[in-house]
Motif scaffolding. Structure first.
Motif, PDB file in Angstrom:
ATOM      1  N   LEU A  29      24.828  27.371  34.964  1.00 34.30           N
ATOM      2  CA  LEU A  29      25.172  28.501  35.824  1.00 34.30           C
ATOM      3  C   LEU A  29      25.831  29.643  35.066  1.00 34.30           C
ATOM      4  O   LEU A  29      25.445  30.807  35.254  1.00 34.30           O
ATOM      5  N   PRO A  30      26.832  29.397  34.190  1.00 38.72           N
ATOM      6  CA  PRO A  30      27.387  30.509  33.426  1.00 38.72           C
ATOM      7  C   PRO A  30      26.342  31.231  32.589  1.00 38.72           C
ATOM      8  O   PRO A  30      26.360  32.460  32.487  1.00 38.72           O
ATOM      9  N   ILE A  31      25.432  30.490  31.981  1.00 39.40           N
ATOM     10  CA  ILE A  31      24.409  31.102  31.142  1.00 39.40           C
ATOM     11  C   ILE A  31      23.484  31.968  31.980  1.00 39.40           C
ATOM     12  O   ILE A  31      23.201  33.112  31.644  1.00 39.40           O
ATOM     13  N   GLN A  32      23.012  31.420  33.106  1.00 39.03           N
ATOM     14  CA  GLN A  32      22.094  32.167  33.954  1.00 39.03           C
ATOM     15  C   GLN A  32      22.750  33.429  34.503  1.00 39.03           C
ATOM     16  O   GLN A  32      22.147  34.503  34.507  1.00 39.03           O
ATOM     17  N   SER A  33      23.980  33.307  34.962  1.00 36.88           N
ATOM     18  CA  SER A  33      24.677  34.469  35.515  1.00 36.88           C
ATOM     19  C   SER A  33      24.894  35.528  34.448  1.00 36.88           C
ATOM     20  O   SER A  33      24.721  36.731  34.698  1.00 36.88           O
ATOM     21  N   PHE A  34      25.276  35.101  33.252  1.00 32.97           N
ATOM     22  CA  PHE A  34      25.541  36.064  32.182  1.00 32.97           C
ATOM     23  C   PHE A  34      24.262  36.769  31.753  1.00 32.97           C
ATOM     24  O   PHE A  34      24.265  37.977  31.510  1.00 32.97           O
ATOM     25  N   LEU A  35      23.146  36.027  31.664  1.00 34.71           N
ATOM     26  CA  LEU A  35      21.882  36.651  31.286  1.00 34.71           C
ATOM     27  C   LEU A  35      21.462  37.682  32.330  1.00 34.71           C
ATOM     28  O   LEU A  35      20.914  38.739  31.992  1.00 34.71           O
ATOM     29  N   LYS A  36      21.720  37.393  33.607  1.00 32.47           N
ATOM     30  CA  LYS A  36      21.393  38.369  34.654  1.00 32.47           C
ATOM     31  C   LYS A  36      22.270  39.612  34.514  1.00 32.47           C
ATOM     32  O   LYS A  36      21.813  40.731  34.737  1.00 32.47           O
ATOM     33  N   ILE A  37      23.543  39.412  34.175  1.00 29.10           N
ATOM     34  CA  ILE A  37      24.438  40.553  33.986  1.00 29.10           C
ATOM     35  C   ILE A  37      23.972  41.398  32.803  1.00 29.10           C
ATOM     36  O   ILE A  37      23.973  42.636  32.868  1.00 29.10           O
ATOM     37  N   ILE A  38      23.557  40.755  31.724  1.00 28.06           N
ATOM     38  CA  ILE A  38      23.046  41.477  30.560  1.00 28.06           C
ATOM     39  C   ILE A  38      21.840  42.318  30.958  1.00 28.06           C
ATOM     40  O   ILE A  38      21.729  43.501  30.620  1.00 28.06           O
ATOM     41  N   SER A  39      20.913  41.702  31.699  1.00 27.31           N
ATOM     42  CA  SER A  39      19.711  42.410  32.121  1.00 27.31           C
ATOM     43  C   SER A  39      20.058  43.589  33.012  1.00 27.31           C
ATOM     44  O   SER A  39      19.541  44.695  32.830  1.00 27.31           O
ATOM     45  N   LEU A  40      20.943  43.373  33.980  1.00 28.08           N
ATOM     46  CA  LEU A  40      21.325  44.449  34.897  1.00 28.08           C
ATOM     47  C   LEU A  40      22.044  45.569  34.160  1.00 28.08           C
ATOM     48  O   LEU A  40      21.785  46.754  34.401  1.00 28.08           O
ATOM     49  N   ALA A  41      22.943  45.210  33.247  1.00 28.66           N
ATOM     50  CA  ALA A  41      23.666  46.227  32.483  1.00 28.66           C
ATOM     51  C   ALA A  41      22.706  47.057  31.650  1.00 28.66           C
ATOM     52  O   ALA A  41      22.853  48.277  31.528  1.00 28.66           O
ATOM     53  N   ALA A  42      21.703  46.402  31.087  1.00 20.47           N
ATOM     54  CA  ALA A  42      20.708  47.129  30.295  1.00 20.47           C
ATOM     55  C   ALA A  42      19.945  48.124  31.153  1.00 20.47           C
ATOM     56  O   ALA A  42      19.722  49.269  30.774  1.00 20.47           O
ATOM     57  N   GLN A  78      37.874  40.450  31.700  1.00 19.46           N
ATOM     58  CA  GLN A  78      37.708  41.691  30.947  1.00 19.46           C
ATOM     59  C   GLN A  78      36.357  42.336  31.228  1.00 19.46           C
ATOM     60  O   GLN A  78      36.235  43.564  31.197  1.00 19.46           O
ATOM     61  N   LEU A  79      35.340  41.515  31.513  1.00 21.39           N
ATOM     62  CA  LEU A  79      34.038  42.076  31.850  1.00 21.39           C
ATOM     63  C   LEU A  79      34.127  42.944  33.098  1.00 21.39           C
ATOM     64  O   LEU A  79      33.423  43.943  33.231  1.00 21.39           O
ATOM     65  N   GLY A  80      35.003  42.553  34.029  1.00 20.74           N
ATOM     66  CA  GLY A  80      35.199  43.343  35.230  1.00 20.74           C
ATOM     67  C   GLY A  80      36.098  44.534  34.996  1.00 20.74           C
ATOM     68  O   GLY A  80      35.791  45.652  35.415  1.00 20.74           O
ATOM     69  N   LEU A  81      37.210  44.317  34.282  1.00 21.99           N
ATOM     70  CA  LEU A  81      38.182  45.388  34.065  1.00 21.99           C
ATOM     71  C   LEU A  81      37.635  46.503  33.182  1.00 21.99           C
ATOM     72  O   LEU A  81      37.926  47.684  33.391  1.00 21.99           O
ATOM     73  N   ASN A  89      28.601  43.348  40.802  1.00 22.24           N
ATOM     74  CA  ASN A  89      29.830  42.743  41.314  1.00 22.24           C
ATOM     75  C   ASN A  89      29.581  41.339  41.836  1.00 22.24           C
ATOM     76  O   ASN A  89      30.422  40.445  41.668  1.00 22.24           O
ATOM     77  N   GLY A  90      28.420  41.119  42.471  1.00 22.90           N
ATOM     78  CA  GLY A  90      28.092  39.779  42.940  1.00 22.90           C
ATOM     79  C   GLY A  90      27.876  38.817  41.797  1.00 22.90           C
ATOM     80  O   GLY A  90      28.345  37.663  41.841  1.00 22.90           O
ATOM     81  N   LEU A  91      27.177  39.269  40.770  1.00 23.92           N
ATOM     82  CA  LEU A  91      26.947  38.425  39.596  1.00 23.92           C
ATOM     83  C   LEU A  91      28.249  38.115  38.879  1.00 23.92           C
ATOM     84  O   LEU A  91      28.477  36.994  38.409  1.00 23.92           O
ATOM     85  N   LEU A  92      29.123  39.121  38.775  1.00 25.11           N
ATOM     86  CA  LEU A  92      30.401  38.911  38.114  1.00 25.11           C
ATOM     87  C   LEU A  92      31.249  37.896  38.877  1.00 25.11           C
ATOM     88  O   LEU A  92      31.891  37.031  38.265  1.00 25.11           O
ATOM     89  N   LYS A  93      31.239  37.966  40.205  1.00 24.06           N
ATOM     90  CA  LYS A  93      31.991  37.005  41.009  1.00 24.06           C
ATOM     91  C   LYS A  93      31.447  35.596  40.806  1.00 24.06           C
ATOM     92  O   LYS A  93      32.226  34.637  40.685  1.00 24.06           O
ATOM     93  N   ALA A  94      30.119  35.465  40.767  1.00 25.86           N
ATOM     94  CA  ALA A  94      29.512  34.153  40.535  1.00 25.86           C
ATOM     95  C   ALA A  94      29.887  33.619  39.155  1.00 25.86           C
ATOM     96  O   ALA A  94      30.117  32.423  38.973  1.00 25.86           O
TER      97      ALA A  94
END
Length: 207
Positions: A3-16, A181-184, A197-202
């Motif tokens: 779950l951490p890996i999947q959520s982080f990869l989604k955040i990377i994709s969205l940030a890009a 820190q990713l949020g702040l 924000n949803g991905l970060l919460k997850a």
């Protein structure tokens, strides 16, 4: 730990996607262009972590082309503060070489190997900024990624050590700080995005 890996990869994709073509508002033109190359680079990482060769080829080629623009503009004569960095040109060339190797690996269908190769780009860029006293949001993402990988890859070894649970608790505590820190430190374009924000919460919950 999936779950951490999947959520982080989604955040990377969205940030890009959200930062593609958006000015990094950096204090210098080199960092600003480096941030511009960071979006297609992270997409290349994301796509080489998948299984579709054609998508990975396109993503890596776009990332390589973006870095090529930086190299042609600044490798010979970087702007301040990088103009005092004796290793700047060598770092730019190293990234060029990494992309060349990754392209060859993707063309050969070796997506996992290409993904591993591309991770070196992240380290070189971070080192370039660190040498010159520059900090950007991707550095916070890199710090989280490195800590997450250490826990995922070496978690079983850590737990097997004397006081392994205590050691693991400390490592996860560090991960918890880094995810905050990713949020702040997130730029406004991400903070205002509901999906981010949803991905970060997850991600926080998974930690």
């Amino acid at each position: 730990m999936t779950l951490p890996i999947q959520s982080f990869l989604k955040i990377i994709s969205l940030a890009a996607l959200l930062t593609w073509g958006v000015s990094a508002q950096a204090a210098d033109p080199v960092t600003e262009m480096m941030q511009t190359t960071n979006a297609p680079y992270r997409m290349a990482l994301y796509k080489t972590n998948g299984k579709v060769q054609e998508e990975a080829q396109q993503a890596v080629q776009q990332a390589q082309a973006a870095w090529g623009k930086l190299a042609s503009q600044f490798a010979a004569k970087p702007a301040a503060p990088y103009d005092r960095d004796a290793g700047f040109a060598a770092s730019v060339m190293e990234v060029n070489q990494v992309y060349e190797q990754a392209v060859q690996q993707v063309n050969a269908g070796q997506l996992a190997q290409a993904h591993h190769t591309l991770e070196r780009v992240r380290d070189v860029m971070a080192d370039m900024r660190q040498r010159n006293g520059v900090v950007v949001y991707s550095d916070h993402m890199n710090a989280y990624h490195a800590q997450m990988e250490m826990i995922v890859v070496h978690g079983a070894e850590t737990l097997a050590q004397p006081k392994g649970m205590l050691l693991m608790t400390g490592q996860v505590g560090a991960l918890g700080y880094l995810v905050k820190q990713l949020g702040l430190q997130a730029p406004a374009s991400l903070k205002k995005n509901d999906e981010f924000n949803g991905l970060l919460k997850a991600l926080e919950q998974s930690v």
